[in-house]
Design a protein around this motif. Structure first.
Motif, PDB file in Angstrom:
ATOM      1  N   ARG A   1      25.137  41.951  28.659  1.00 18.94           N
ATOM      2  CA  ARG A   1      24.711  41.780  30.046  1.00 18.94           C
ATOM      3  C   ARG A   1      23.775  42.929  30.434  1.00 18.94           C
ATOM      4  NH1 ARG A   1      26.046  43.968  34.536  1.00 18.94           N
ATOM      5  NH2 ARG A   1      25.516  42.885  36.462  1.00 18.94           N
ATOM      6  N   GLY A   2      24.180  44.136  30.048  1.00 19.31           N
ATOM      7  CA  GLY A   2      23.373  45.327  30.356  1.00 19.31           C
ATOM      8  C   GLY A   2      21.996  45.240  29.723  1.00 19.31           C
ATOM      9  N   GLN A   3      21.977  44.770  28.469  1.00 18.63           N
ATOM     10  CA  GLN A   3      20.675  44.621  27.796  1.00 18.63           C
ATOM     11  C   GLN A   3      19.804  43.648  28.590  1.00 18.63           C
ATOM     12  OE1 GLN A   3      20.930  43.794  23.427  1.00 18.63           O
ATOM     13  NE2 GLN A   3      23.087  44.317  23.730  1.00 18.63           N
ATOM     14  N   GLY A   4      20.443  42.584  29.039  1.00 19.26           N
ATOM     15  CA  GLY A   4      19.737  41.584  29.838  1.00 19.26           C
ATOM     16  C   GLY A   4      19.115  42.225  31.071  1.00 19.26           C
ATOM     17  N   VAL A   5      19.925  43.056  31.736  1.00 18.42           N
ATOM     18  CA  VAL A   5      19.456  43.705  32.966  1.00 18.42           C
ATOM     19  C   VAL A   5      18.245  44.588  32.655  1.00 18.42           C
ATOM     20  CG1 VAL A   5      20.069  45.385  34.752  1.00 18.42           C
ATOM     21  CG2 VAL A   5      21.693  43.604  34.101  1.00 18.42           C
ATOM     22  N   THR A   6      18.342  45.341  31.574  1.00 20.86           N
ATOM     23  CA  THR A   6      17.245  46.247  31.232  1.00 20.86           C
ATOM     24  C   THR A   6      15.997  45.462  30.826  1.00 20.86           C
ATOM     25  OG1 THR A   6      18.819  47.958  30.590  1.00 20.86           O
ATOM     26  CG2 THR A   6      16.590  48.177  29.721  1.00 20.86           C
ATOM     27  N   LEU A   7      16.183  44.417  30.030  1.00 21.30           N
ATOM     28  CA  LEU A   7      15.026  43.593  29.641  1.00 21.30           C
ATOM     29  C   LEU A   7      14.360  42.991  30.878  1.00 21.30           C
ATOM     30  CD1 LEU A   7      16.589  41.912  26.509  1.00 21.30           C
ATOM     31  CD2 LEU A   7      14.430  43.193  26.532  1.00 21.30           C
ATOM     32  N   HIS A   8      15.218  42.618  31.843  1.00 22.70           N
ATOM     33  CA  HIS A   8      14.703  42.081  33.093  1.00 22.70           C
ATOM     34  C   HIS A   8      13.834  43.136  33.801  1.00 22.70           C
ATOM     35  CE1 HIS A   8      15.004  39.675  36.875  1.00 22.70           C
ATOM     36  NE2 HIS A   8      14.858  40.887  37.421  1.00 22.70           N
ATOM     37  N   ALA A   9      14.360  44.376  33.844  1.00 25.23           N
ATOM     38  CA  ALA A   9      13.605  45.455  34.500  1.00 25.23           C
ATOM     39  C   ALA A   9      12.293  45.707  33.763  1.00 25.23           C
ATOM     40  CB  ALA A   9      14.453  46.720  34.527  1.00 25.23           C
ATOM     41  N   MET A  10      12.355  45.620  32.429  1.00 20.73           N
ATOM     42  CA  MET A  10      11.126  45.815  31.643  1.00 20.73           C
ATOM     43  C   MET A  10      10.128  44.703  31.991  1.00 20.73           C
ATOM     44  SD  MET A  10      12.906  46.902  28.067  1.00 20.73           S
ATOM     45  CE  MET A  10      11.481  47.232  27.037  1.00 20.73           C
ATOM     46  N   GLY A  11      10.665  43.492  32.171  1.00 19.37           N
ATOM     47  CA  GLY A  11       9.817  42.371  32.606  1.00 19.37           C
ATOM     48  C   GLY A  11       9.152  42.693  33.932  1.00 19.37           C
TER      49      GLY A  11
ATOM     50  N   LYS B   1      21.897  37.275  29.054  1.00 18.26           N
ATOM     51  CA  LYS B   1      22.787  37.107  30.229  1.00 18.26           C
ATOM     52  C   LYS B   1      23.624  35.828  30.079  1.00 18.26           C
ATOM     53  CE  LYS B   1      20.118  39.748  33.615  1.00 18.26           C
ATOM     54  NZ  LYS B   1      19.306  39.686  34.835  1.00 18.26           N
ATOM     55  N   ARG B   2      22.985  34.808  29.547  1.00 19.98           N
ATOM     56  CA  ARG B   2      23.703  33.554  29.318  1.00 19.98           C
ATOM     57  C   ARG B   2      24.865  33.796  28.351  1.00 19.98           C
ATOM     58  NH1 ARG B   2      18.842  29.921  28.795  1.00 19.98           N
ATOM     59  NH2 ARG B   2      18.687  29.377  30.990  1.00 19.98           N
ATOM     60  N   GLU B   3      24.551  34.511  27.278  1.00 23.43           N
ATOM     61  CA  GLU B   3      25.595  34.830  26.282  1.00 23.43           C
ATOM     62  C   GLU B   3      26.752  35.587  26.921  1.00 23.43           C
ATOM     63  OE1 GLU B   3      24.865  36.607  22.287  1.00 23.43           O
ATOM     64  OE2 GLU B   3      22.831  35.846  22.641  1.00 23.43           O
TER      65      GLU B   3
ATOM     66  N   ASP C   1      26.804  35.915  32.451  1.00 21.74           N
ATOM     67  CA  ASP C   1      26.461  36.566  33.720  1.00 21.74           C
ATOM     68  C   ASP C   1      25.592  35.626  34.558  1.00 21.74           C
ATOM     69  OD1 ASP C   1      25.630  38.146  35.781  1.00 21.74           O
ATOM     70  OD2 ASP C   1      24.359  39.455  34.564  1.00 21.74           O
ATOM     71  N   LYS C   2      26.256  34.816  35.379  1.00 23.09           N
ATOM     72  CA  LYS C   2      25.533  33.788  36.126  1.00 23.09           C
ATOM     73  C   LYS C   2      24.644  34.400  37.200  1.00 23.09           C
ATOM     74  CE  LYS C   2      28.649  30.169  35.029  1.00 23.09           C
ATOM     75  NZ  LYS C   2      29.629  29.199  35.416  1.00 23.09           N
ATOM     76  N   LEU C   3      25.195  35.409  37.868  1.00 23.90           N
ATOM     77  CA  LEU C   3      24.413  36.061  38.923  1.00 23.90           C
ATOM     78  C   LEU C   3      23.119  36.630  38.350  1.00 23.90           C
ATOM     79  CD1 LEU C   3      27.129  37.977  40.958  1.00 23.90           C
ATOM     80  CD2 LEU C   3      25.664  36.136  41.767  1.00 23.90           C
ATOM     81  N   GLY C   4      23.298  37.300  37.189  1.00 30.47           N
ATOM     82  CA  GLY C   4      22.135  37.924  36.520  1.00 30.47           C
ATOM     83  C   GLY C   4      21.107  36.869  36.109  1.00 30.47           C
ATOM     84  N   GLN C   5      21.612  35.766  35.601  1.00 30.29           N
ATOM     85  CA  GLN C   5      20.692  34.689  35.206  1.00 30.29           C
ATOM     86  C   GLN C   5      19.895  34.229  36.424  1.00 30.29           C
ATOM     87  OE1 GLN C   5      22.582  31.395  32.901  1.00 30.29           O
ATOM     88  NE2 GLN C   5      24.281  32.833  32.709  1.00 30.29           N
ATOM     89  N   GLY C   6      20.587  34.128  37.548  1.00 29.61           N
ATOM     90  CA  GLY C   6      19.930  33.708  38.789  1.00 29.61           C
ATOM     91  C   GLY C   6      18.786  34.640  39.134  1.00 29.61           C
ATOM     92  N   VAL C   7      19.101  35.947  39.049  1.00 34.69           N
ATOM     93  CA  VAL C   7      18.075  36.951  39.399  1.00 34.69           C
ATOM     94  C   VAL C   7      16.860  36.808  38.480  1.00 34.69           C
ATOM     95  CG1 VAL C   7      17.607  39.432  39.496  1.00 34.69           C
ATOM     96  CG2 VAL C   7      19.789  38.546  40.323  1.00 34.69           C
ATOM     97  N   THR C   8      17.117  36.657  37.176  1.00 33.39           N
ATOM     98  CA  THR C   8      16.007  36.564  36.217  1.00 33.39           C
ATOM     99  C   THR C   8      15.202  35.274  36.439  1.00 33.39           C
ATOM    100  OG1 THR C   8      17.272  37.865  34.635  1.00 33.39           O
ATOM    101  CG2 THR C   8      15.440  36.589  33.742  1.00 33.39           C
ATOM    102  N   LEU C   9      15.923  34.196  36.655  1.00 34.14           N
ATOM    103  CA  LEU C   9      15.222  32.923  36.917  1.00 34.14           C
ATOM    104  C   LEU C   9      14.350  33.054  38.160  1.00 34.14           C
ATOM    105  CD1 LEU C   9      18.154  30.475  36.130  1.00 34.14           C
ATOM    106  CD2 LEU C   9      15.909  30.445  34.999  1.00 34.14           C
TER     107      LEU C   9
END
Lengths: 287, 737
Positions: B590-600, B623-625, B628-636
């Protein structure tokens, strides 16, 4: 006559009533051996029906009447005892009834008169079998005595060695000075056996006498005597608890003691145990 | 502690001794016996060895007159002596035949275990004569007294788990057997005066050095000093403990026979308090939780817990804090312990371990096992009445946590509420606090921050009252978190500062690091980017000290955010990369997802939309893995933004709708509001003002529901802007269209 008539008597009239009532042996046995209840029971029941203050007053009157009666009886009976074959069953009933009543009413003021009467009997009639009245006289003294002041009386009785009275005297003496009376016990156990010994020990343990523990202790120095005493008590119908108490003073030592089958852990080093009470070991313990 | 090697490993025979009488020793023995049976399920024998002034029988409902013909201890010893006389043909009397059960009115309260009384003996007029016949000197010297008493001990331990002995006060010879030969542990009760304390210390020294145990090589007994008939609430008591008791006990420490401070200290501090209501008549108060005797009841229960621990064995005295010790154990180790306890028939311990195993399995995300363990513990506690209310409550709390993990929030909430009701009955404040925290988390998760904050505040008060500093700090963290999410960064910051102070007091590095990290985030959010960096750096030092890779990753990520805000995107990306590696090492998808999102996000700022989308895709997959639904929402949402910027409104809308569905699923009202606002923006851009307004209004309602002040402001502004764009005349027409 009802109770109210009885309460209205003065002391002298009461004394007359007592004599009449207690000596009507045939109609109204003064001490029925089956129930141990005699005419005095009528008086005692009547007493119980009174209120406290009336009770005290009537009881006081009754004690005075008993005192007068003992005085009259002493004059009458001493003469009879003095004669070689003299006996008077009515007077004997009178003695038994008065003694019983005195004990029940705790009329300690007549105790000295009763002792005098008993000593008079000792002086004159010991060659004869003690009568029913005499037995009751001595039993009542044994119960009524207070403190050690009567020690001499019992020693005197004991000295006369009256076989029929031995249990009773031992009982009275033990109530007065147990250690002195119980010192006689080993000799008695050696001399007697069977029913006589059972009766002896049983009368000793009667209400208010020495405890089974004290009786046991008096014989504990000799295992064989102790065992004889135990058998006699069993024969007399002593309970398991009484027998247990009788056994307490025996020490758990003897040639066989070491062989007791303790569980192995319990026996662990026990043979080397020395007494370890606080007081003994205070010096050994660092401050 | 080397001398402990010669002492008993497990304490099963406890002697209660007091130098002076009148300290409540007999009452303590009776109450502890009942509680050890009822609460700990133990078979307890209690012995009245105060032969000259016996009285334990009164507490267990037997008046003197009913014992006139019932044999007890004195008869047992005499009978044994008598049997010893018979030598090889003698048979040791069986002590069980001399025991009495408690009277019915007492027995009715003891639901588990068993209590039996070895009373003093037949209370007829010859009782004292029988006691006098026990000549202890002769008993030990000539009558094999040591073996007799050892046999008594063996017989009792064959049939009972624990033996409690009420010993005579003072130093009489009669005290040698119960205080010296029999016990594994001597509980010394003393009152708050010098005479009692010094007398007890003196006795303790003698016990330790007593030749009987030394000669028999059974080693000295353990010693547990407990103040009795005290007023722990008055200041003078604490002063007395500090000035007199602790220094006096310190002189005994070197002997190694004192119980460790972690168990004895609490008993010292609390003592057995004076309870005027309990001092009339012989009472068993340990079942009574009414305010008039509550303090004494709790003190008895604590002491009983200590005895039960000692009964489990030496290393079990750390069990007073079962969580601390057992929680460190792995699930497998716990399973092994459960099997052992089960074999011993110690159902109480089994349930306690099942509860711990359930919590551990929940942590390890082994859902099925967690479910099985917790349900078993709950089944055990549920049928055991109010005495187990606390354990029942804690087990329900653990099951609630499991339900949260299974995303069954409604069910979790019901479990928490039931647990709370149970713990309120027991007045277990720290437990109530923990449940309220969990309930607050659920509310916060739904975005109901004001309700969450109310629950957190209530929790914090309870945790403060119960003196649970760690819990207080957790509550402060959560409140700060909720405040931050509810859009009150300044208040959140203050709250974190408070938490930081508590964490520093307790040297809780993890808490400190979390607080510093969050403070960095908030400071940055409030525009103080330069001030945020030192906070992050301080957190980073702590994370490195703890070897916490995840923490380091998160902190570096925060620092990256700040650099990005400051416009240094290259440095930001460097920090993100570093954070990503650490998070990958820590296995935090999940954390990796968050960081990749920030890099995006950083790539978007650099206008590298393709790379941004690639990073977002990667973030989304992780995030899907991680579920983390909330996180997926933010990225989408961000992907939608990029697509919108690229002019592909249809794809953008699709992405927003996907995000909205996820937020709805996760119950994130704030997120839903944001998404609806973004969708409204798209519609507005396309000129579909009516649809845009509908979406904005829906967004506003959700922001209001979530207490999201920032959101309310933004959406309101958008609505106003849209309304201003629409001419009054057109509006009617538009609505018609």
């Amino acid at each position: 006559m009802n109770e109210q008539d009885l309460f209205a008597f003065d002391v002298n009239a009461l004394a007359v009533y007592l004599r009449e009532r207690l000596t009507r042996a045939r109609l109204d046995p003064p001490l029925d051996p089956r129930t141990n209840e005699g005419p005095p029971a009528f008086l005692l029941r009547a007493l119980r029906h009174l209120k406290d203050e009336e009770q005290a007053e009537f009881s006081n009157k009754l004690c005075q009447a008993i005192r007068i009666s003992f005085g009259n009886l002493a004059t009458h009976i001493a003469e009879k005892w003095a004669k070689p074959s003299g006996s008077d069953s009515a007077a004997d009933e009178w003695l038994a009834g008065l003694s019983y009543l005195a004990q029940k009413l705790e009329a300690t003021s007549v105790l000295s008169m009763m002792e005098v009467l008993a000593v008079a009997w000792l002086g004159n009639g010991t060659d004869k079998e003690p009568s029913f009245g005499v037995q009751h006289l001595i039993r009542s003294i044994a119960y009524m005595q207070q403190g050690k002041g009567h020690e001499g009386f019992w020693e005197e009785l004991w000295a006369h060695r009256i076989p029929e009275l031995t249990p009773l005297i031992l009982f009275g003496w033990a109530r007065c000075k147990p250690e002195a009376a119980l010192r006689q016990l080993p000799g008695l156990v050696r001399a007697q056996d069977g029913t006589a010994l059972a009766n002896l020990l049983w009368s000793l343990l009667a209400s208010g006498g020495p405890s089974p523990i004290e009786v046991g202790r008096a014989l504990a120095h000799d295992a064989e005597l102790h065992q004889q005493g135990r058998l006699a008590l069993e024969r007399a119908g002593a309970s398991r608890d009484e027998l247990r108490d009788y056994d307490l003073p025996m020490t758990a030592t003897g040639p066989a003691a070491g062989a007791f089958p303790f569980p192995p852990e319990a026996k662990y080093r026990a043979q080397h145990t020395e007494y370890v009470g606080w007081d003994v070991n205070l010096q050994q313990v660092p401050a | 502690m080397s001398s402990r090697a010669v002492g008993p490993e497990k304490s099963r025979v406890f002697t209660f001794y007091s130098y002076k009488g009148g300290v409540g020793r007999t009452m303590a023995v009776a109450n502890l016996a009942c509680w050890l049976a009822h609460r700990h399920g133990l078979k307890v024998a209690c012995i009245d060895w105060d032969l000259e002034a016996p009285g334990l029988h009164y507490y267990l409902g037997w008046p003197d007159e009913e014992l006139r013909t019932r044999s007890g201890l004195v008869e047992y010893l005499h009978d044994f002596r008598s049997e010893v006389r018979h030598g090889a043909t003698g048979v040791a009397p069986n002590v069980c035949e001399y025991l009495l059960p408690p009277a019915e009115r007492i027995a009715a309260q003891i639901k588990f275990g068993e209590v039996r009384l070895l009373h003093c003996g037949r209370t007829d007029p010859l009782y004292l004569h029988r006691v006098k016949e026990l000549d202890w000197k002769r008993f030990y010297e000539e009558e094999q007294g040591f073996s007799i008493v050892q046999t008594l001990r063996l017989q009792l331990l064959d049939s009972f788990d624990v033996v409690l002995i009420d010993a005579r006060a003072g130093q009489a010879d009669v005290g040698v057997t119960p205080t010296v030969q029999l016990p594994d542990t001597v509980v010394l009760l003393f009152t708050s005066n010098r005479q009692s304390l010094e007398g007890s210390i003196q006795i303790a020294r003698r016990l330790i050095a007593h030749p009987l145990r030394r000669d028999q090589e059974i080693g000295p007994p353990h010693l547990l000093f407990t103040p009795a008939r005290v007023f722990p609430a008055v200041d003078a008591y604490a002063t007395w403990l500090n000035q007199d008791v602790r220094p006096a006990l310190a002189t005994l420490r070197e002997t190694g026979m004192l119980l460790p401070e972690d168990i004895s200290e609490d008993l010292l501090r609390e003592g057995l308090p004076v309870a005027p209501h309990a001092s009339v008549d012989e009472q068993i108060v340990v079942f009574d939780e009414s305010p008039r005797v509550r303090e004494l009841t709790h003190a008895y229960r604590n002491l009983a817990q200590a005895l039960a621990n000692l009964h489990q064995g030496l290393n079990a005295w750390t069990m007073e804090k079962p969580d601390a010790d057992s929680e460190r154990l792995s699930l497998d180790a716990l399973k092994k312990q459960i099997a052992e306890a089960s074999q011993r028939g110690d159902s109480d311990k089994v349930a306690q371990l099942q509860w711990l195993a359930g919590k551990k399995a929940t942590e390890d995300r082994r859902v099925d096992e967690a479910e099985a363990f917790l349900q078993a513990a709950i089944a055990f506690y549920a049928g055991r009445g109010s005495a187990y209310a606390a354990e029942y409550g804690f087990s329900l709390l653990a099951l609630g946590d499991l339900r949260v993990q299974q995303l069954k929030e409604a069910e979790a909430m019901l479990l928490y509420e039931k647990a709370l009701t149970l713990l309120r009955e027991t007045e277990e404040k720290s437990g109530q606090g923990l449940i309220l925290l969990a309930m607050g988390n659920l509310r916060a998760k739904e975005g109901a921050y004001p309700e969450a904050l109310r629950l957190y505040e209530e929790a914090q008060i309870l945790l403060r009252e119960s003196g649970t500093k760690n819990g207080q700090s957790v509550a402060l963290h959560m409140m700060a978190n909720a405040l931050a999410k509810a859009g009150h960064p300044a208040q959140a910051l203050t709250m974190y500062e408070e938490a930081l102070i508590l964490d520093r007091e307790q040297e809780n590095k993890r808490g400190q690091s979390a607080a510093l990290h969050a403070m960095g985030n908030l400071t940055a959010e409030m525009g103080g980017n330069a001030d945020a960096i030192p906070l992050y750096e301080e957190a980073l030092v702590l994370d490195r000290e703890m070897g916490d890779k995840l923490g380091q990753g998160m902190t570096l990520h925060g620092m990256g955010n700040v650099r990005a805000k400051q416009g240094d995107l290259t440095d930001a990306l460097r920090l993100y990369e570093e954070a990503l590696v650490l998070k990958r090492d820590a296995g935090d998808k999940r954390g990796q997802g968050v960081t990749l999102h920030a890099m995006g996000n950083a790539r978007v700022q650099q206008a590298d939309h393709a790379e941004a989308l690639r990073l977002y895709e990667e973030a989304l997959a992780l995030k899907r893995e991680a579920g983390d639904k909330l996180g997926q929402g933010v990225t989408l949402h961000e992907m939608g933004n990029v697509r919108a910027q690229q002019g592909d409104h249809a794809d953008a809308l699709r992405l927003y709708e996907e995000a909205l569905a996820l937020d709805r699923e996760a119950g994130d009202k704030r997120g839903q509001g944001v998404m609806l606002h973004a969708m409204g923006n798209l519609r507005a851009q396309k000129g579909e003002h009516v649809e845009a307004l509908r979406l904005y209004e829906e967004a506003l309602a959700l922001a209001q529901e979530a207490g999201d002040q920032e959101g309310i402001g933004i959406v309101s502004a958008s609505i106003a802007q849209l309304r201003s764009k629409s001419a009054p005349g057109r509006e009617q027409g538009l609505q018609g269209a």
